[in-house]
Write a protein that holds these residues in place. Structure first.
Motif, PDB file in Angstrom:
ATOM      1  N   LEU A 135      -9.511   6.060 -17.106  1.00 27.41           N
ATOM      2  CA  LEU A 135      -9.436   7.308 -17.302  1.00 27.41           C
ATOM      3  C   LEU A 135     -11.158   7.942 -17.593  1.00 27.41           C
ATOM      4  CD1 LEU A 135      -6.884   6.611 -20.397  1.00 27.41           C
ATOM      5  CD2 LEU A 135      -6.565   8.654 -18.889  1.00 27.41           C
ATOM      6  N   GLY A 136     -11.572   6.832 -18.284  1.00 23.90           N
ATOM      7  CA  GLY A 136     -12.878   7.207 -18.135  1.00 23.90           C
ATOM      8  C   GLY A 136     -13.229   7.599 -16.905  1.00 23.90           C
ATOM      9  N   TYR A 137     -13.363   7.108 -15.784  1.00 27.66           N
ATOM     10  CA  TYR A 137     -14.437   7.727 -14.084  1.00 27.66           C
ATOM     11  C   TYR A 137     -13.681   8.299 -14.136  1.00 27.66           C
ATOM     12  CZ  TYR A 137     -13.473   7.740  -9.313  1.00 27.66           C
ATOM     13  OH  TYR A 137     -13.600   8.573  -7.768  1.00 27.66           O
ATOM     14  N   LEU A 138     -11.948   9.302 -14.653  1.00 28.90           N
ATOM     15  CA  LEU A 138     -11.939  10.216 -14.432  1.00 28.90           C
ATOM     16  C   LEU A 138     -12.503  11.217 -15.397  1.00 28.90           C
ATOM     17  CD1 LEU A 138      -9.748  12.674 -12.754  1.00 28.90           C
ATOM     18  CD2 LEU A 138      -7.486  12.461 -14.322  1.00 28.90           C
ATOM     19  N   LEU A 139     -13.057  11.459 -15.994  1.00 25.64           N
ATOM     20  CA  LEU A 139     -13.484  12.041 -16.875  1.00 25.64           C
ATOM     21  C   LEU A 139     -15.127  12.103 -16.627  1.00 25.64           C
ATOM     22  CD1 LEU A 139     -12.203  11.263 -20.791  1.00 25.64           C
ATOM     23  CD2 LEU A 139     -12.127  13.895 -19.528  1.00 25.64           C
ATOM     24  N   HIS A 140     -15.609  11.417 -15.855  1.00 25.05           N
ATOM     25  CA  HIS A 140     -16.733  11.274 -15.443  1.00 25.05           C
ATOM     26  C   HIS A 140     -17.066  11.981 -14.170  1.00 25.05           C
ATOM     27  CE1 HIS A 140     -20.335   9.808 -12.854  1.00 25.05           C
ATOM     28  NE2 HIS A 140     -20.503   9.876 -13.852  1.00 25.05           N
TER      29      HIS A 140
ATOM     30  N   VAL B 129     -13.929  15.180 -29.268  1.00 27.56           N
ATOM     31  CA  VAL B 129     -13.832  13.580 -29.049  1.00 27.56           C
ATOM     32  C   VAL B 129     -14.911  13.706 -27.976  1.00 27.56           C
ATOM     33  CG1 VAL B 129     -12.270  11.957 -29.833  1.00 27.56           C
ATOM     34  CG2 VAL B 129     -12.153  13.530 -31.048  1.00 27.56           C
ATOM     35  N   VAL B 130     -13.695  13.834 -26.947  1.00 20.18           N
ATOM     36  CA  VAL B 130     -14.679  13.131 -25.551  1.00 20.18           C
ATOM     37  C   VAL B 130     -15.963  13.460 -25.559  1.00 20.18           C
ATOM     38  CG1 VAL B 130     -14.401  13.484 -22.995  1.00 20.18           C
ATOM     39  CG2 VAL B 130     -12.306  13.866 -24.332  1.00 20.18           C
ATOM     40  N   GLN B 131     -16.883  14.621 -25.528  1.00 21.06           N
ATOM     41  CA  GLN B 131     -18.076  14.421 -25.878  1.00 21.06           C
ATOM     42  C   GLN B 131     -18.187  14.134 -26.818  1.00 21.06           C
ATOM     43  OE1 GLN B 131     -19.128  19.084 -26.204  1.00 21.06           O
ATOM     44  NE2 GLN B 131     -17.380  19.187 -24.757  1.00 21.06           N
ATOM     45  N   GLN B 132     -18.015  13.572 -28.121  1.00 21.18           N
ATOM     46  CA  GLN B 132     -18.881  13.130 -29.003  1.00 21.18           C
ATOM     47  C   GLN B 132     -18.904  11.106 -28.684  1.00 21.18           C
ATOM     48  OE1 GLN B 132     -16.740  13.328 -32.255  1.00 21.18           O
ATOM     49  NE2 GLN B 132     -17.619  15.799 -33.465  1.00 21.18           N
ATOM     50  N   ASN B 133     -17.934  10.959 -27.690  1.00 22.78           N
ATOM     51  CA  ASN B 133     -17.497   9.697 -27.149  1.00 22.78           C
ATOM     52  C   ASN B 133     -18.301   9.470 -25.780  1.00 22.78           C
ATOM     53  OD1 ASN B 133     -15.774   8.556 -29.880  1.00 22.78           O
ATOM     54  ND2 ASN B 133     -14.287   9.100 -28.490  1.00 22.78           N
ATOM     55  N   GLY B 134     -18.453  10.355 -25.507  1.00 23.90           N
ATOM     56  CA  GLY B 134     -19.302   9.744 -23.784  1.00 23.90           C
ATOM     57  C   GLY B 134     -18.214   9.952 -22.610  1.00 23.90           C
ATOM     58  N   GLY B 135     -16.939  10.572 -23.543  1.00 23.55           N
ATOM     59  CA  GLY B 135     -16.165   9.634 -22.487  1.00 23.55           C
ATOM     60  C   GLY B 135     -14.953   9.246 -22.981  1.00 23.55           C
ATOM     61  N   TRP B 136     -14.445   8.884 -22.187  1.00 21.86           N
ATOM     62  CA  TRP B 136     -13.295   7.540 -22.549  1.00 21.86           C
ATOM     63  C   TRP B 136     -14.383   6.282 -22.636  1.00 21.86           C
ATOM     64  CZ3 TRP B 136      -8.987   8.432 -24.906  1.00 21.86           C
ATOM     65  CH2 TRP B 136      -8.627   7.228 -25.552  1.00 21.86           C
ATOM     66  N   PRO B 137     -14.583   5.407 -23.760  1.00 27.64           N
ATOM     67  CA  PRO B 137     -15.157   4.005 -23.896  1.00 27.64           C
ATOM     68  C   PRO B 137     -13.873   3.128 -24.464  1.00 27.64           C
ATOM     69  CG  PRO B 137     -15.940   5.490 -25.890  1.00 27.64           C
ATOM     70  CD  PRO B 137     -14.972   6.286 -25.049  1.00 27.64           C
ATOM     71  N   TYR B 138     -12.877   3.456 -23.667  1.00 22.95           N
ATOM     72  CA  TYR B 138     -11.898   2.594 -24.765  1.00 22.95           C
ATOM     73  C   TYR B 138     -11.515   1.431 -23.469  1.00 22.95           C
ATOM     74  CZ  TYR B 138     -12.182   5.608 -28.553  1.00 22.95           C
ATOM     75  OH  TYR B 138     -13.155   6.850 -29.656  1.00 22.95           O
ATOM     76  N   HIS B 139     -11.475   0.084 -23.047  1.00 22.54           N
ATOM     77  CA  HIS B 139     -11.030  -0.607 -21.707  1.00 22.54           C
ATOM     78  C   HIS B 139     -10.393  -1.663 -22.187  1.00 22.54           C
ATOM     79  CE1 HIS B 139     -15.099   2.018 -20.233  1.00 22.54           C
ATOM     80  NE2 HIS B 139     -14.222   2.450 -20.559  1.00 22.54           N
TER      81      HIS B 139
ATOM     82  N   LEU C 295     -14.835  14.542 -13.284  1.00 20.76           N
ATOM     83  CA  LEU C 295     -14.531  16.378 -13.781  1.00 20.76           C
ATOM     84  C   LEU C 295     -15.924  16.934 -14.382  1.00 20.76           C
ATOM     85  CD1 LEU C 295     -11.393  16.130 -15.878  1.00 20.76           C
ATOM     86  CD2 LEU C 295     -11.269  16.835 -13.621  1.00 20.76           C
ATOM     87  N   LYS C 296     -16.827  15.498 -15.533  1.00 25.23           N
ATOM     88  CA  LYS C 296     -18.182  16.307 -16.104  1.00 25.23           C
ATOM     89  C   LYS C 296     -18.897  16.603 -15.145  1.00 25.23           C
ATOM     90  CE  LYS C 296     -21.583  15.219 -18.665  1.00 25.23           C
ATOM     91  NZ  LYS C 296     -22.011  14.037 -20.105  1.00 25.23           N
ATOM     92  N   ALA C 297     -19.011  16.287 -13.735  1.00 22.94           N
ATOM     93  CA  ALA C 297     -19.539  16.155 -13.327  1.00 22.94           C
ATOM     94  C   ALA C 297     -19.166  17.306 -11.925  1.00 22.94           C
ATOM     95  CB  ALA C 297     -19.675  15.081 -11.935  1.00 22.94           C
ATOM     96  N   ASP C 298     -18.339  17.661 -11.596  1.00 18.88           N
ATOM     97  CA  ASP C 298     -17.501  18.806 -10.826  1.00 18.88           C
ATOM     98  C   ASP C 298     -17.478  20.038 -11.201  1.00 18.88           C
ATOM     99  OD1 ASP C 298     -17.697  17.011  -9.381  1.00 18.88           O
ATOM    100  OD2 ASP C 298     -15.088  16.396  -9.241  1.00 18.88           O
ATOM    101  N   ILE C 299     -17.378  19.811 -13.051  1.00 23.32           N
ATOM    102  CA  ILE C 299     -16.080  21.161 -14.180  1.00 23.32           C
ATOM    103  C   ILE C 299     -17.728  21.547 -15.265  1.00 23.32           C
ATOM    104  CG2 ILE C 299     -14.991  22.361 -15.217  1.00 23.32           C
ATOM    105  CD1 ILE C 299     -13.128  20.393 -13.409  1.00 23.32           C
ATOM    106  N   GLY C 300     -17.952  20.249 -15.658  1.00 18.71           N
ATOM    107  CA  GLY C 300     -19.185  20.286 -16.674  1.00 18.71           C
ATOM    108  C   GLY C 300     -18.429  19.751 -18.138  1.00 18.71           C
ATOM    109  N   GLU C 301     -18.844  20.189 -19.335  1.00 16.19           N
ATOM    110  CA  GLU C 301     -18.400  19.447 -20.580  1.00 16.19           C
ATOM    111  C   GLU C 301     -17.426  20.942 -21.077  1.00 16.19           C
ATOM    112  OE1 GLU C 301     -21.569  18.076 -22.790  1.00 16.19           O
ATOM    113  OE2 GLU C 301     -21.094  16.130 -21.894  1.00 16.19           O
ATOM    114  N   SER C 302     -17.857  22.064 -20.683  1.00 17.27           N
ATOM    115  CA  SER C 302     -17.089  23.089 -21.494  1.00 17.27           C
ATOM    116  C   SER C 302     -15.597  23.839 -20.594  1.00 17.27           C
ATOM    117  CB  SER C 302     -18.576  24.072 -21.574  1.00 17.27           C
ATOM    118  OG  SER C 302     -18.510  23.940 -20.570  1.00 17.27           O
ATOM    119  N   GLY C 303     -15.361  22.330 -19.273  1.00 15.96           N
ATOM    120  CA  GLY C 303     -14.226  23.755 -18.854  1.00 15.96           C
ATOM    121  C   GLY C 303     -12.846  23.045 -19.256  1.00 15.96           C
TER     122      GLY C 303
END
Length: 437
Positions: free
Chosen positions: A117-122, A218-228, A124-132
């Protein structure tokens, strides 16, 4: 000596009972609050991304995506993404053919859903941006969701009161056997007698593996998904309690989840869960305990989550182990002393087992009664599996012990292809939706 044993058993039993007494209050809320106390009406239809982490799920991924593309929600506001994680089959191809955008990930070091999930969010942020997107749904590949799922979740999300939401988790294969039924009752009990009362009294609910929604904020505040950790869902819930981020519950958003049917599959899965709970307890336990007294807004949420991750079963096992040890060693004592020790220790063991069964049976029976119409099984099966529910949970005892000492890694569970039309609850939901339209 006997007085000390008796005192120890009494204090330990009293401590455990007092610590979890609040869940009896939850039970009362779940039983008496039969009328829905809230009605949500959305003012806006938000844009969401669906995230699905899938490893070798070629056979089932299409059905989930099909239930997502058939939602009673504007298709242009729901984008579906799959991360094909270390797959050796055609999961990626099956997901693309079903209509999802697919990212393929190959990393044999950082394994597990949290990393995926962390990889996917990373990406998506690169391809779409944080406000998508306004929020992100998370599902497991074997899920099938009811036609109105996204619409119902959107109603609660639109209130702006919650940074995350969880849903009602039903089973695709409840009646297969006592193992699948044990899972099914556990998740229904979690919805009816944990998250439903939490929502009523205004404390935090808890995310449970799949079928949840996280706000983009929440995703932006956490910098993605830092739960591993091995139970990344509970880790996220604990972190929300500490940060004061609210998790809500949407009773009318229903998903159908496939449960294991063999003891080997169940053992592997619950071993990972048990190890993950230990990890969360080790990482967050002290902070949650401190939060029970110092958190300005979430004191009770911190306590509730602390009790959720606390190794309460280990305390019970300590009591049982000590009394069983006394039963073995008492025969080295004189006869009159041995009889007294045997009576005290055996009484404590039998009492603990009986009370454990009764309490679990009570929760199982309450769940069966309140969720009767939602359980896809015959009347005989519903009654029978209510009695086997405590036995299913008894099997957690050896699992909890092994999880303490064994290194545990995520292992895939083989799922069975099942169309939406084959899921009893989905058939009625689809028919109802067809009638509306």
């Amino acid at each position: 000596m006997l007085e000390l044993i008796s005192y120890f058993n009494f204090v330990l039993a009293l401590t455990i009972s007092a610590a979890y007494f609040y869940q009896l209050v939850y039970l009362m809320y779940g039983l008496v609050s039969l009328r829905k106390p809230w009605i949500f009406v959305a003012q806006k239809q938000h844009r969401y991304a669906v995230m699905i982490s899938a490893r070798n799920e070629e056979e089932v991924i299409g059905e989930l995506i099909g239930s997502l593309t058939s939602q009673n929600y504007p298709r242009e506001l729901l984008d579906i993404y799959v991360v094909a994680d270390n797959c050796t089959d055609d999961t990626a191809g099956a997901a693309r053919r079903a209509g999802a955008t697919v990212y393929e990930r190959f990393d044999t070091v950082h394994k597990g859903k949290g990393y995926a999930l962390g990889y996917l969010l990373h990406e998506l942020k690169a391809d779409i941006g944080e406000s998508g997107y306004d929020g992100f749904f998370v599902f497991d590949a074997d899920n099938i969701i009811a036609p109105n799922f996204v619409n119902e979740m959107n109603k609660v999300f639109d209130t702006g009161d919650y940074q995350a939401l969880t849903s009602y988790r039903n089973s695709k294969n409840f009646a297969d056997n006592w193992i699948s039924a044990g899972y099914g009752l556990w998740f229904m009990r979690e919805a009816r007698f944990l998250n439903f009362p939490r929502m009523l009294i205004g404390t935090n609910c808890a995310i449970s593996g799949t079928g949840f929604l996280i706000s983009a904020e929440v995703v932006q505040q956490n910098g993605g998904w830092p739960y591993h950790l091995l139970t990344e869902d509970i880790e996220f819930s604990a972190n929300c309690a500490l940060k004061g981020q609210r998790i809500g519950y949407c009773e009318t958003a229903v998903l159908y989840d496939e449960q294991p049917v063999t003891f080997k599959q169940s053992w592997d899965q619950r071993l990972r869960w048990s190890k993950g709970f230990y990890q969360v307890d080790f990482k967050y336990g002290l902070s949650l305990l401190k939060g029970c007294f110092t958190n300005k807004t979430n004191k009770f949420s911190c306590y509730d989550m602390l009790m959720t991750v606390a190794p309460g079963m280990l305390l019970t096992l300590v009591m049982l182990a000590m009394n069983l040890m006394l039963l073995v060693t008492c025969f080295t004592e004189p006869a009159y002393i041995a009889r007294r020790i045997f009576h005290e220790a055996s009484g404590a063991v039998i009492s603990a087992i009986v009370m454990f069964y009764i309490s679990l049976f009570t929760f199982g029976a309450a769940t069966t009664i309140t969720e009767w119409k939602k359980i896809a099984a015959t009347t005989k099966q519903k009654i029978f599996y209510t009695f086997t529910f405590p036995l299913f949970l008894f099997t957690y005892v050896p699992i909890a012990i092994v999880a303490l000492v064994r290194k545990v890694e995520w292992r895939p569970i083989k799922h069975t292809a099942m169309s939406a039309a084959q899921v009893p609850g989905m058939r009625s939901a689809m028919a109802e939706e067809a009638t509306r339209s």
